[in-house]
Design a protein around this motif. Structure first.
Motif, PDB file in Angstrom:
ATOM      1  N   ARG A 115     -11.290  10.107 -62.376  1.00 32.77           N
ATOM      2  CA  ARG A 115     -10.251   9.571 -61.489  1.00 32.77           C
ATOM      3  C   ARG A 115     -10.763   8.317 -60.791  1.00 32.77           C
ATOM      4  O   ARG A 115     -11.884   8.293 -60.288  1.00 32.77           O
ATOM      5  CB  ARG A 115      -9.912  10.635 -60.440  1.00 32.77           C
ATOM      6  N   SER A 126       1.492   4.685 -51.870  1.00 28.07           N
ATOM      7  CA  SER A 126       0.748   5.849 -52.305  1.00 28.07           C
ATOM      8  C   SER A 126      -0.112   5.393 -53.475  1.00 28.07           C
ATOM      9  O   SER A 126       0.422   5.032 -54.528  1.00 28.07           O
ATOM     10  CB  SER A 126       1.748   6.911 -52.739  1.00 28.07           C
ATOM     11  N   PRO A 127      -1.445   5.357 -53.313  1.00 26.35           N
ATOM     12  CA  PRO A 127      -2.278   4.734 -54.334  1.00 26.35           C
ATOM     13  C   PRO A 127      -2.064   5.290 -55.737  1.00 26.35           C
ATOM     14  O   PRO A 127      -2.165   4.561 -56.721  1.00 26.35           O
ATOM     15  CB  PRO A 127      -3.697   5.008 -53.841  1.00 26.35           C
ATOM     16  N   GLY A 128      -1.732   6.584 -55.819  1.00 23.43           N
ATOM     17  CA  GLY A 128      -1.535   7.190 -57.140  1.00 23.43           C
ATOM     18  C   GLY A 128      -0.454   6.491 -57.955  1.00 23.43           C
ATOM     19  O   GLY A 128      -0.466   6.518 -59.180  1.00 23.43           O
ATOM     20  N   ASN A 150      -8.056   6.408 -55.498  1.00 23.36           N
ATOM     21  CA  ASN A 150      -6.885   7.290 -55.494  1.00 23.36           C
ATOM     22  C   ASN A 150      -7.215   8.527 -54.650  1.00 23.36           C
ATOM     23  O   ASN A 150      -7.942   9.402 -55.101  1.00 23.36           O
ATOM     24  CB  ASN A 150      -6.541   7.668 -56.941  1.00 23.36           C
ATOM     25  N   PRO A 151      -6.694   8.607 -53.410  1.00 26.39           N
ATOM     26  CA  PRO A 151      -7.141   9.640 -52.465  1.00 26.39           C
ATOM     27  C   PRO A 151      -6.693  11.055 -52.845  1.00 26.39           C
ATOM     28  O   PRO A 151      -5.777  11.239 -53.637  1.00 26.39           O
ATOM     29  CB  PRO A 151      -6.459   9.215 -51.160  1.00 26.39           C
ATOM     30  N   LEU A 152      -7.367  12.045 -52.247  1.00 23.65           N
ATOM     31  CA  LEU A 152      -7.099  13.451 -52.548  1.00 23.65           C
ATOM     32  C   LEU A 152      -6.315  14.099 -51.411  1.00 23.65           C
ATOM     33  O   LEU A 152      -6.336  13.633 -50.279  1.00 23.65           O
ATOM     34  CB  LEU A 152      -8.425  14.203 -52.716  1.00 23.65           C
ATOM     35  N   LEU A 181       1.147  13.101 -44.426  1.00 23.56           N
ATOM     36  CA  LEU A 181       0.054  12.180 -44.063  1.00 23.56           C
ATOM     37  C   LEU A 181      -0.151  12.187 -42.556  1.00 23.56           C
ATOM     38  O   LEU A 181       0.816  12.121 -41.796  1.00 23.56           O
ATOM     39  CB  LEU A 181       0.378  10.743 -44.478  1.00 23.56           C
ATOM     40  N   GLU A 239       3.851  18.244 -58.931  1.00 25.26           N
ATOM     41  CA  GLU A 239       3.020  18.096 -57.736  1.00 25.26           C
ATOM     42  C   GLU A 239       3.878  18.059 -56.475  1.00 25.26           C
ATOM     43  O   GLU A 239       5.083  17.773 -56.515  1.00 25.26           O
ATOM     44  CB  GLU A 239       2.187  16.816 -57.812  1.00 25.26           C
ATOM     45  N   VAL A 261       5.027  14.149 -51.212  1.00 32.35           N
ATOM     46  CA  VAL A 261       4.133  13.496 -50.245  1.00 32.35           C
ATOM     47  C   VAL A 261       4.992  12.706 -49.263  1.00 32.35           C
ATOM     48  O   VAL A 261       5.758  11.817 -49.666  1.00 32.35           O
ATOM     49  CB  VAL A 261       3.117  12.558 -50.935  1.00 32.35           C
ATOM     50  N   LEU A 314      -8.752   5.083 -46.738  1.00 34.92           N
ATOM     51  CA  LEU A 314      -7.533   4.889 -45.931  1.00 34.92           C
ATOM     52  C   LEU A 314      -7.701   5.552 -44.558  1.00 34.92           C
ATOM     53  O   LEU A 314      -8.453   6.513 -44.412  1.00 34.92           O
ATOM     54  CB  LEU A 314      -6.323   5.506 -46.649  1.00 34.92           C
ATOM     55  N   LEU A 361       6.705   9.347 -50.399  1.00 35.54           N
ATOM     56  CA  LEU A 361       5.895   8.508 -51.286  1.00 35.54           C
ATOM     57  C   LEU A 361       5.910   9.064 -52.698  1.00 35.54           C
ATOM     58  O   LEU A 361       5.770   8.330 -53.664  1.00 35.54           O
ATOM     59  CB  LEU A 361       4.456   8.428 -50.779  1.00 35.54           C
ATOM     60  N   THR A 363      -5.498   7.306 -43.155  1.00 37.11           N
ATOM     61  CA  THR A 363      -4.692   8.529 -43.124  1.00 37.11           C
ATOM     62  C   THR A 363      -5.255   9.569 -44.094  1.00 37.11           C
ATOM     63  O   THR A 363      -5.877   9.215 -45.100  1.00 37.11           O
ATOM     64  CB  THR A 363      -3.238   8.239 -43.561  1.00 37.11           C
ATOM     65  N   VAL A 364      -5.019  10.844 -43.759  1.00 39.92           N
ATOM     66  CA  VAL A 364      -5.414  11.924 -44.674  1.00 39.92           C
ATOM     67  C   VAL A 364      -4.160  12.736 -45.017  1.00 39.92           C
ATOM     68  O   VAL A 364      -3.319  12.994 -44.147  1.00 39.92           O
ATOM     69  CB  VAL A 364      -6.520  12.818 -44.065  1.00 39.92           C
ATOM     70  N   PRO A 406      -7.261  17.350 -56.063  1.00 42.73           N
ATOM     71  CA  PRO A 406      -6.206  16.726 -56.863  1.00 42.73           C
ATOM     72  C   PRO A 406      -5.778  17.721 -57.935  1.00 42.73           C
ATOM     73  O   PRO A 406      -6.312  18.839 -58.002  1.00 42.73           O
ATOM     74  CB  PRO A 406      -6.925  15.538 -57.494  1.00 42.73           C
ATOM     75  N   SER A 407      -4.829  17.341 -58.760  1.00 47.16           N
ATOM     76  CA  SER A 407      -4.472  18.191 -59.895  1.00 47.16           C
ATOM     77  C   SER A 407      -5.677  18.312 -60.836  1.00 47.16           C
ATOM     78  O   SER A 407      -6.460  17.370 -60.976  1.00 47.16           O
ATOM     79  CB  SER A 407      -3.274  17.585 -60.619  1.00 47.16           C
TER      80      SER A 407
HETATM   81  P1  AMP Z   1      -2.844  14.422 -56.964  1.00 43.05           P
HETATM   82  O1  AMP Z   1      -4.036  14.979 -56.316  1.00 43.05           O
HETATM   83  O2  AMP Z   1      -3.066  14.058 -58.372  1.00 43.05           O
HETATM   84  O3  AMP Z   1      -1.662  15.281 -56.671  1.00 43.05           O
HETATM   85  O4  AMP Z   1      -2.635  13.075 -56.188  1.00 43.05           O
HETATM   86  C1  AMP Z   1      -2.544  13.038 -54.806  1.00 43.05           C
HETATM   87  C2  AMP Z   1      -1.712  11.861 -54.439  1.00 43.05           C
HETATM   88  O5  AMP Z   1      -1.419  11.925 -53.055  1.00 43.05           O
HETATM   89  C3  AMP Z   1      -2.422  10.540 -54.648  1.00 43.05           C
HETATM   90  O6  AMP Z   1      -2.250  10.020 -55.915  1.00 43.05           O
HETATM   91  C4  AMP Z   1      -1.791   9.654 -53.602  1.00 43.05           C
HETATM   92  O7  AMP Z   1      -0.731   8.956 -54.186  1.00 43.05           O
HETATM   93  C5  AMP Z   1      -1.281  10.620 -52.540  1.00 43.05           C
HETATM   94  N1  AMP Z   1      -2.123  10.487 -51.346  1.00 43.05           N
HETATM   95  C6  AMP Z   1      -3.188  11.222 -50.993  1.00 43.05           C
HETATM   96  N2  AMP Z   1      -3.709  10.789 -49.836  1.00 43.05           N
HETATM   97  C7  AMP Z   1      -2.953   9.737 -49.439  1.00 43.05           C
HETATM   98  C8  AMP Z   1      -2.989   8.839 -48.319  1.00 43.05           C
HETATM   99  N3  AMP Z   1      -3.905   8.956 -47.376  1.00 43.05           N
HETATM  100  N4  AMP Z   1      -2.037   7.865 -48.274  1.00 43.05           N
HETATM  101  C9  AMP Z   1      -1.096   7.765 -49.238  1.00 43.05           C
HETATM  102  N5  AMP Z   1      -1.016   8.575 -50.314  1.00 43.05           N
HETATM  103  C10 AMP Z   1      -1.930   9.546 -50.414  1.00 43.05           C
END
Ligand code: AMP
Ligand code: MG
Length: 345
Positions: free
Chosen positions: A55, A226-228, A59-61, A96, A176, A179, A111, A190, A113-114, A138-139
């Motif tokens: 990953r 949302s970075p993902g 891309n945050p968790l 968030l 998923e 968010v 970031l 997001l 934010t969490v 994450p997934s």
């Molecule tokens: P996944 O773990 O694959 O479900 O991906 C989690 C997704 O949550 C990430 O791809 C981000 O898009 C979103 N996410 C997690 N933390 C943040 C954050 N602090 N700000 C914005 N989006 C977040």
């Protein structure tokens, strides 16, 4: 490394807790998809999640908790979040929050934010209770593959890379979590999921916005909220094309597209509603669920996308659902699987 795939019981949950406490990774079922968990307060453990998935580090968790008191050590909780937590936790809603320094930067990709969620799946809840740690997860798929909705999907992607997969059967929602951003002005989704815009609005009594890139690709100069969203996701190896229009025209167009591809020697199929399986029986139809039941379509989607790869499909043509309710989450994932390639029937 040997990967154990164990039914969840007291013994395997206690093993999972020991592994998490010692900085190792555990894949576990949630009501959305399977997660790949690490102790969220251990930066090295979190780094190994990125390595196991391949990953990108930016891309945050999402941090998973079992009790609201755990938020005290992690983040500031605005009043606006309270009715949402009352209504939707435990469940498929990620919120968030402004993070505290205790949360390592690797978790949030730097970031401020969490993202936090309290899963409702009994195995996830039991694992989180047993280890009593916030778990960043994450997934549990390799980056870029459809998220896992069965323990066997996790094994396909993670065998030899992690010590333990807890088997909790098929995931209920199948997509998923939703968010939701409450930190930057009006509440904004997001990523759409099982908790819908309509459900959030009924609790917040205000309009909930949708991030622009939910149903279209990001523009070259657009910042991903949302970075993902920046990454290619949920992509089967074959090319997926969505076909939109009224039902009869869509069925006719699916048949025509399928026949064209087969004539060119390409392995092809259609993804269609249960109601169209019979009329499309000559077009290698795959049943995505009833047109009247978007929750069922969500529940099956990733399993269907994984099957396309196993069958070696090169061209795939799919029906679409209205982007409302859970249909919005379905169209976000299907749209991205198709790189937003859409034909009007
Ligand atoms: P996944 O773990 O694959 O479900 O991906 C989690 C997704 O949550 C990430 O791809 C981000 O898009 C979103 N996410 C997690 N933390 C943040 C954050 N602090 N700000 C914005 N989006 C977040
Ligand atoms: Mg993922």
């Amino acid at each position: 490394m040997e990967t154990l795939l164990l039914p969840s019981n007291e013994e395997s949950l206690s093993l999972a807790a020991d592994l998490l406490r010692s900085g190792q990774l555990v894949a576990f079922p949630t009501e959305t998809v399977y997660g790949l968990g690490a102790n969220a307060l251990d930066p090295d453990a979190v780094l190994s999640v990125f390595a196991a998935k391949g990953r990108p580090a930016d891309n945050p968790l999402i941090v998973h908790i079992h009790d609201r008191s755990q938020l005290n050590g992690l983040c500031a909780v605005p009043d606006a979040a309270l009715p949402l937590m009352d209504a939707f936790w435990p469940g498929p809603l990620t919120i968030l929050f402004e993070k505290f320094p205790a949360v390592p930067d690797v978790v949030t990709a730097g970031l401020p934010t969490v993202a936090v969620r309290m899963p409702s799946h009994p195995v996830a809840a039991a694992m989180l209770r047993t280890c009593d740690l916030p778990v960043a997860a994450p997934s549990a798929n390799s980056s870029g593959r459809p998220s896992p909705t069965l323990a066997s999907h996790v094994l396909e992607d993670m065998q030899g890379k992690i010590p333990l997969i807890l088997d909790g059967g098929p995931c209920d929602v199948g997509l998923e979590s939703t968010v939701l951003d409450l930190c930057h002005g009006a509440p904004t989704i997001l990523r759409p999921g099982g908790v819908t815009k309509e459900m959030l609005e009924s609790v917040l009594h205000t309009e909930v916005l949708l991030a622009g890139s939910i149903l279209r690709p990001l523009k070259p100069d657009e910042k991903a909220l949302s970075p993902g969203m920046r990454y290619k996701h949920y992509a089967p190896k074959g090319q997926v094309t969505l076909v939109e229009g009224d039902a009869e025209a869509v069925v006719a167009r699916l048949r025509e597209l399928y026949r064209q591809e087969v004539a060119l020697g390409r392995k092809s199929c259609v993804l269609c509603f249960s109601e169209h399986m019979d009329v499309l029986r000559d077009c290698c139809p795959h049943d995505i669920g009833s047109r009247n039941d978007p929750r069922e379509i969500a529940h099956r989607l990733f399993n269907t996308l994984r099957a396309l790869d196993e069958e070696g499909m090169e061209s795939v043509f799919s029906e679409v659902v209205p982007p409302e309710g859970v249909g919005l989450a379905v169209m976000n994932r299907l749209g991205r699987a198709a790189a937003f390639r859409v034909i009007q029937a």
